[in-house]
Design an enzyme around this catalytic site. Structure first.
Site, mmCIF file in Angstrom:
data_model
loop_
_atom_site.group_PDB
_atom_site.id
_atom_site.type_symbol
_atom_site.label_atom_id
_atom_site.label_comp_id
_atom_site.label_asym_id
_atom_site.label_seq_id
_atom_site.Cartn_x
_atom_site.Cartn_y
_atom_site.Cartn_z
ATOM 1 C CG ASP A 81 2.851 -8.186 -7.594
ATOM 2 O OD1 ASP A 81 2.088 -7.130 -8.424
ATOM 3 O OD2 ASP A 81 2.792 -7.710 -6.381
ATOM 4 C CE LYS A 106 -1.122 -2.102 -6.712
ATOM 5 N NZ LYS A 106 0.289 -1.976 -6.108
#
Ligand code: PLP
Length: 394
Positions: free
Chosen positions: A128, A80
């Site tokens: 998250d 990410k």
């Protein structure tokens, strides 16, 4: 060790792919190339390793299992790091070009040329954990202000990692999708900029930038592998990772691109349901999966547009497979390397092992001693406390 993998922990649906050109048109070759040029110029850039798990493959009767280990990515612990930070730079570039009415480049943003103007821009997102960490890191690098919305299931360790990167972290009582909606609402009310890894109607640019950023990882894979694998198992949250990887693989390998199998937790299987209904489908999250990065009930529509043309199979796994898979990576069979893989990282590997131990599924998916299987170890131990607990088998 392999005894802990239960056949009943997996369910599969085949999918009749649609014919189309989404893999060329949604994230274009130019978009992937631009992201690669920028991200590989960032300080600290280094390709992550691609491991061959030869001993495990032999034990399972599979030709090869390749594991792309995203744990070391930019010191942030997951793939990410490539997406959110790149999208942060792109939002700043677009906004400052508009505001200053001069062409601002990504290099200008990277080199802090407009740092005082960037500070006035607030970038927000729900997360998250891993996307928010990437966005916070990008905002810090480029001098922007950052607000991150997290849901009740995000661990304190992950929240603290984002605070350490200068983000203002806001915890809400609801789930991931509720945090996405609140981030959007507050951004609208305050003139902030949402930098999300998922798309919705009328909102596609930042998630496209995020997915273009992930292309750096796929580029490394095609360099490291040379010849195409036969299968790729891609874990799905909103589907951004999977869509980006399978587009870039199709662009690189054309007809020889591998069979794409999407893997999700049964507690958040929105892509599986979308495949069953053959349209984007939202599922309710009644319980949080331990695969925190995959706990998403709403697919990204632009991601789905790619997956409906590229994915051949959809699989759900249960949480029971996660800890044994993480422990297997940490206590490898034979000469396989030690790998520190996080909960969301092992979804693909857990599915491969379960399939290999299930003759019917093995046959259905065409997995055999000639197969070369690729999985993405999408994160390292991004929650250290949880990782240690799992290793101790508590
Ligand atoms: C470690 C990890 N793996 C996989 C994913 C899934 O990515 P996507 O939501 O783009 O499908 C995420 C998402 O947060 C993640 O953090």
């Amino acid at each position: 060790m392999l005894k802990t993998f239960q056949f009943s922990d997996i369910s599969h649906t085949p999918y009749q792919r649609h014919i189309g050109t989404a893999s060329e048109e949604i994230i274009t070759r130019d978009a992937f190339n631009a992201a690669t040029t920028e991200i590989t110029a960032w300080e600290g850039y280094k390709p992550t390793p691609l491991h061959s798990l030869e001993s495990l493959a032999a034990e399972l009767g599979i030709g090869d299992i390749f594991y792309k280990d995203e744990g070391p990515r930019f010191g942030l612990g997951s793939f990410k790091a490539l997406g959110g930070a790149y999208a942060a730079g792109k939002v700043l570039q677009r906004e400052l070009t508009k505001k200053l009415d001069i062409p601002v480049t990504l290099a200008d943003i990277r080199n802090g040329r407009y740092a005082s103007e960037a500070k006035e821009i607030t970038l927000v997102s729900a997360t998250d954990g891993n996307h928010g960490r990437s966005l916070a890191w990008g905002a810090q690098r480029f001098g922007a202000t950052c607000k991150i919305y997290i849901h009740k299931g995000v661990s304190e360790g992950r929240a603290e990692a984002m605070r350490q990167l200068g983000a203002n972290v806001i915890r809400i009582d609801g789930d991931y999708d509720a945090s996405v909606h609140l981030a959007r609402k507050e951004a609208d009310q305050n003139g902030w900029f949402v930098v999300s890894d998922t798309s919705w109607e009328g909102y596609v640019d930042p998630p496209l930038d995020v997915m273009a950023g992930y292309g750096v990882m796929t580029n490394e894979i095609t360099d490291q592998l040379k010849t195409p694998p036969t299968h790729i198992f891609l874990q799905g949250g909103v589907g951004g990772l999977a869509a980006s990887v399978c587009s870039a693989l199709r662009q690189h390998w054309g007809q020889d691109t591998p069979r794409v199998i999407i893997v999700e937790p049964n507690l958040a299987a929105c892509l599986f349901e979308s495949a069953r209904k053959d349209t984007v489908t939202t599922v309710e999250i009644n319980e949080e999966t331990m695969m925190a990065g995959l706990s998403c009930g709403e697919p990204s529509p632009i991601g789905w547009k790619i997956l409906r043309e590229e994915a051949s199979d959809f699989i759900q796994i249960t949480d029971e497979l996660v800890a044994p898979s993480m422990r297997l990576l940490a206590n490898p069979i034979g000469d396989d390397p030690f790998i520190e893989g996080g909960e969301s990282a092992v979804a693909g590997l857990a599915a491969v092992i379960s399939i290999a131990l299930n003759p019917k599924l093995k046959d259905l998916l065409g997995v055999n001693e000639k197969s070369k299987v690729l999985v993405i170890g999408s994160e390292g131990a991004t929650d250290k406390a949880l990782y240690e607990k799992i290793m101790a088998n508590e």
